[in-house]
Scaffold this active site. Sequence first.
Site, PDB file in Angstrom:
ATOM      1  CE  LYS A  13      -2.221  -0.993   3.854  1.00 23.81           C
ATOM      2  NZ  LYS A  13      -1.682  -2.306   4.265  1.00 23.81           N
ATOM      3  NE  ARG A  87      -4.293  -1.303  10.092  1.00 31.19           N
ATOM      4  CZ  ARG A  87      -3.197  -0.761   9.550  1.00 31.19           C
ATOM      5  NH1 ARG A  87      -3.208   0.461   9.097  1.00 31.19           N
ATOM      6  NH2 ARG A  87      -2.104  -1.472   9.447  1.00 31.19           N
ATOM      7  NE  ARG A 126       8.259  -2.999   6.093  1.00 28.57           N
ATOM      8  CZ  ARG A 126       6.953  -2.727   6.025  1.00 28.57           C
ATOM      9  NH1 ARG A 126       6.427  -2.264   4.907  1.00 28.57           N
ATOM     10  NH2 ARG A 126       6.177  -2.897   7.056  1.00 28.57           N
ATOM     11  NE  ARG A 138       6.329  -0.554  10.412  1.00 30.62           N
ATOM     12  CZ  ARG A 138       5.181  -0.551   9.725  1.00 30.62           C
ATOM     13  NH1 ARG A 138       5.138   0.001   8.532  1.00 30.62           N
ATOM     14  NH2 ARG A 138       4.096  -1.082  10.233  1.00 30.62           N
ATOM     15  NE  ARG A 149       2.141  -4.840  11.133  1.00 27.61           N
ATOM     16  CZ  ARG A 149       3.300  -4.662  10.491  1.00 27.61           C
ATOM     17  NH1 ARG A 149       4.419  -5.201  10.939  1.00 27.61           N
ATOM     18  NH2 ARG A 149       3.331  -3.943   9.392  1.00 27.61           N
TER      19      ARG A 149
HETATM   20  P1  AMP Z   1       0.842   0.507   9.112  1.00 28.62           P
HETATM   21  O1  AMP Z   1       2.020   1.403   8.973  1.00 28.62           O
HETATM   22  O2  AMP Z   1      -0.322   0.927   8.297  1.00 28.62           O
HETATM   23  O3  AMP Z   1       1.202  -0.940   8.933  1.00 28.62           O
HETATM   24  O4  AMP Z   1       0.348   0.648  10.637  1.00 28.62           O
HETATM   25  C1  AMP Z   1       1.196   0.294  11.720  1.00 28.62           C
HETATM   26  C2  AMP Z   1       0.387   0.138  13.006  1.00 28.62           C
HETATM   27  O5  AMP Z   1      -0.250   1.387  13.329  1.00 28.62           O
HETATM   28  C3  AMP Z   1      -0.759  -0.860  12.943  1.00 28.62           C
HETATM   29  O6  AMP Z   1      -0.338  -2.190  13.183  1.00 28.62           O
HETATM   30  C4  AMP Z   1      -1.664  -0.337  14.062  1.00 28.62           C
HETATM   31  O7  AMP Z   1      -1.126  -0.630  15.347  1.00 28.62           O
HETATM   32  C5  AMP Z   1      -1.546   1.165  13.873  1.00 28.62           C
HETATM   33  N1  AMP Z   1      -2.542   1.682  12.898  1.00 28.62           N
HETATM   34  C6  AMP Z   1      -2.298   2.252  11.685  1.00 28.62           C
HETATM   35  N2  AMP Z   1      -3.427   2.630  11.085  1.00 28.62           N
HETATM   36  C7  AMP Z   1      -4.436   2.282  11.925  1.00 28.62           C
HETATM   37  C8  AMP Z   1      -5.851   2.384  11.863  1.00 28.62           C
HETATM   38  N3  AMP Z   1      -6.463   2.927  10.783  1.00 28.62           N
HETATM   39  N4  AMP Z   1      -6.567   1.918  12.921  1.00 28.62           N
HETATM   40  C9  AMP Z   1      -5.977   1.373  13.992  1.00 28.62           C
HETATM   41  N5  AMP Z   1      -4.639   1.226  14.121  1.00 28.62           N
HETATM   42  C10 AMP Z   1      -3.860   1.679  13.104  1.00 28.62           C
END
Ligand code: AMP
Length: 191
Positions: A13, A87, A126, A138, A149
């Site tokens: 994404k 989400r 990664r 990360r 996740r």
């Molecule tokens: P990402 O970078 O999109 O993989 O997000 C990393 C982490 O941030 C996720 O595993 C969640 O803990 C949190 N997170 C990101 N976006 C959301 C969302 N829309 N709702 C809830 N938690 C989020």
Amino acid sequence: MNIILLGPPGAGKGTQARHLVETRGMVQLSTGDMLREAKDSGTEMGNRVAEVMAKGELVTDEIVIGLIREKLEQGAEGGFIFDGFPRTLAQADALGELLAEKGEHLDFVVELQVDDETLVQRIVNRAEEARAAGQPVRADDNEESVRIRLMEYYKKTSPLIGYYHAKGGLRPVDGLADIGDVTASIEAVLA
Ligand code: AMP
């Protein structure tokens, strides 16, 4: 044009969103990036979300909807790409309402389809690449967090596929193809 890039962690994404920012002047709204910034800022909210994120669980709807609301206020001439948001169904409803308040709507929801083992491998790679390059890794890019996740995705986010299918505008794309081919498929959807 406003679009959502929907898909599990590691589906690509972020990579595809950055491409659309460059080629179409769209604005990428990644709640993951916003939360990581908040986390690094050392604020109370940042400290609260850091632990949840490291585990791989979702932070509360209230926090992420608040972050998105602020960004939507600023507007975007080329349109918004929602990356990692919504989400949950509650977030999806909130996004629909926030856009409607501004007289806007979603044009497409691009669903990046991938398989689980590829995702886990991509994320673990990664992390290894970043480590070898001396870059920060990360906190949630380890196999245990990735599995959580993924489970969070299937439990809470994948119902959005049905939701947007019913609303119209859902466009599945093969996320396992080469990056350039995925980009071309997305461009074809938006054309
Ligand atoms: P990402 O970078 O999109 O993989 O997000 C990393 C982490 O941030 C996720 O595993 C969640 O803990 C949190 N997170 C990101 N976006 C959301 C969302 N829309 N709702 C809830 N938690 C989020």
